[in-house]
Design a protein around this motif. Structure first.
Motif, short mmCIF file in Angstrom:
data_model
loop_
_atom_site.label_atom_id
_atom_site.label_comp_id
_atom_site.label_asym_id
_atom_site.label_seq_id
_atom_site.Cartn_x
_atom_site.Cartn_y
_atom_site.Cartn_z
N ALA A 204 87.71 9.21 89.56
CA ALA A 204 88.13 9.61 88.24
C ALA A 204 87.00 10.47 87.90
CB ALA A 204 88.60 8.46 87.44
N ASP A 205 87.34 10.77 86.62
CA ASP A 205 86.23 11.95 85.91
C ASP A 205 85.14 11.06 85.42
OD1 ASP A 205 84.98 14.07 85.08
OD2 ASP A 205 86.28 14.39 83.36
N ILE A 206 84.20 10.73 86.27
CA ILE A 206 82.76 10.18 86.26
C ILE A 206 81.82 11.04 85.35
CG2 ILE A 206 81.31 10.78 88.04
CD1 ILE A 206 82.16 7.08 86.90
N SER A 207 82.15 12.29 85.02
CA SER A 207 81.43 13.06 84.38
C SER A 207 81.50 12.41 82.77
CB SER A 207 81.39 14.60 84.60
OG SER A 207 83.05 14.81 84.34
N ALA A 208 82.42 12.00 82.60
CA ALA A 208 82.45 11.59 81.13
C ALA A 208 81.49 10.31 80.80
CB ALA A 208 84.12 10.93 80.95
N CYS A 209 80.94 9.83 81.92
CA CYS A 209 80.12 8.53 81.65
C CYS A 209 79.00 8.97 80.79
CB CYS A 209 79.81 8.10 83.03
SG CYS A 209 78.22 6.96 82.98
#
Ligand code: SF4
Ligand code: SF4
Length: 395
Positions: free
Chosen positions: A19-24
């Protein structure tokens, strides 16, 4: 030590289902709640960080990647909905495809259409190989005589070639992984350095305690299952173990069959019975294969149902290759048990021979591709667990 940065790493891993792990934003909640994180371990946060900053070598040599059992607990608590559990699963797929130099694993994980074509063509080629063997005309009725259609020797030698290729693919992948670990990790250098280590204990832990008996999975991962105690036969560890024991049992039965065949037929020249072995050994293999087949059918049937109607995050994150593996295993198990029934009939239908060809083709295919699908974790996790537990004796 300088590190090579791959700016495309995150984009690449996303193709494998992350999933969009860049949101971490690196808060660390996931590491705090992870039931598998112990002492100085910092996954999944550290692995996410590697992906975010492009440290590919670090990610591919990380033992922590394989310590995760995809319970999904971390994803439940992530304040950014970054799905760290799904990210870890995708990163493992990415690692399997990197340890494989042929490109087949990448195709199976990332391209639904081409992987379907590949699977159909491969199974077709295996079936054609069997049908191309010199064989007499089939009897119109009566019991199935499958080893008159395809000589038992051809099946044995094809099976040996498949096992050999599977072993070679797995071994090359493991060597690649070990090389990467040794480059960045002091533990990886311990063995090569000739230091006295607890390697026997670490090996036992990796192969028996954790892989075969699933200790951490059983004791740590299950406690976090939605707060509801499930019966043992529906617990994640048991479904996983049932599938694995079934697959290994069938592999052992097949290899025993070939082993007995070589000893009794090739060495002593004694006459052979149904599957090419003396009756008592044939029935031993037959019983072992039947029990293993039931374990395999049970594990894969429930896992397929749970992936179809997920009741936890473990099952909601499914890559196409997860489905492929489960379906291939299920089809191999079902066609094998069905074939056993057909072979016991005094008047079997002639299409029973088709079931036989289908069963052998699917079984050979799933064995051949095992290291390149999700089953690859059965090769890589023990290596990671071994190095994780390895330490110098004087410590
Ligand atoms: S994945 Fe979520 S919980 Fe984990 S560090 Fe990132 S933001 Fe925090
Ligand atoms: S999925 Fe479970 S085992 Fe894996 S990192 Fe998240 S909490 Fe830990």
């Amino acid at each position: 030590m300088s590190q090579r940065v791959n700016p495309e790493l995150l984009t690449e891993i996303k193709k494998y289902g992350a999933a969009d792990i860049s949101a971490c934003f690196n808060c660390g909640n996931c590491t705090a709640v992870c039931p598998m994180t112990k002492e100085d371990e910092t996954f999944p946060r550290r692995i996410i960080r590697y992906a975010q900053v492009g440290l590919e070598d670090r990610l591919l040599s990380s033992k922590e990647l394989w310590l995760c059992y995809n319970c999904g607990e971390c994803s439940e608590t992530c304040p950014r909905q970054a799905e760290p559990g799904a990210f870890m699963a995708a990163a493992r797929r990415y690692a399997i495809s990197k340890y494989d130099r042929s490109g087949v694993a990448k195709l199976l994980f990332t391209s639904p259409l081409w992987s379907l074509i590949f699977l159909v063509v491969l199974a077709g080629l295996i079936a054609l190989f069997m049908l191309a063997q010199p064989n007499p005309p089939l009897p119109p009725s009566g019991p199935l005589k499958v080893f008159e259609l395809v000589p038992v020797e051809s099946i044995h030698y094809l099976g040996s070639a498949v096992m050999g290729i599977m072993g070679l693919i797995g071994l090359l992948g493991i060597l690649d992984m070990m090389k990467r670990i040794s480059k960045v990790d002091d533990k990886g250098k311990l063995l090569a350095g000739g230091k006295k280590t607890n390697w026997k204990e670490a090996l036992w832990n990796a192969l028996i305690t954790e892989s075969l008996l699933q200790k951490r999975f059983r004791e740590d991962c299950e406690t976090s299952e939605e707060g509801v105690e499930k019966p043992w036969y529906l617990k994640k560890w048991f479904l996983h173990a049932s599938t694995m024991w079934g697959f290994l049992g069938l592999l052992a039965a097949t290899m025993s069959d070939f082993f007995f065949y070589l000893i009794k037929y090739k060495v002593s020249g004694e006459p052979v019975t149904p599957a090419g072995n003396p009756a008592v050994l044939w029935y031993f293999v037959h019983v072992m294969a039947t029990i293993a087949g039931f374990f395999l059918m049970y594990g894969t049937s429930v896992l397929l149902y749970k992936r179809w109607k997920p009741d936890s995050r473990t099952y909601s994150d499914s890559n196409q290759a997860d489905w492929v593996l489960l379906w291939l295993l299920w089809l191999a198990g079902f066609s094998g048990l069905f074939l056993e029934v057909l072979m016991d009939l005094p008047q079997a239908p002639v299409w029973g021979y088709g079931v036989f060809i289908f069963h052998v083709a699917v079984s050979m295919e799933v064995s051949l591709l095992a290291p390149l699908l999700k089953f690859g974790h059965a090769f890589y996790r023990p290596v990671a667990l071994f190095f994780h537990a390895l330490k110098p004796l004087e410590e």
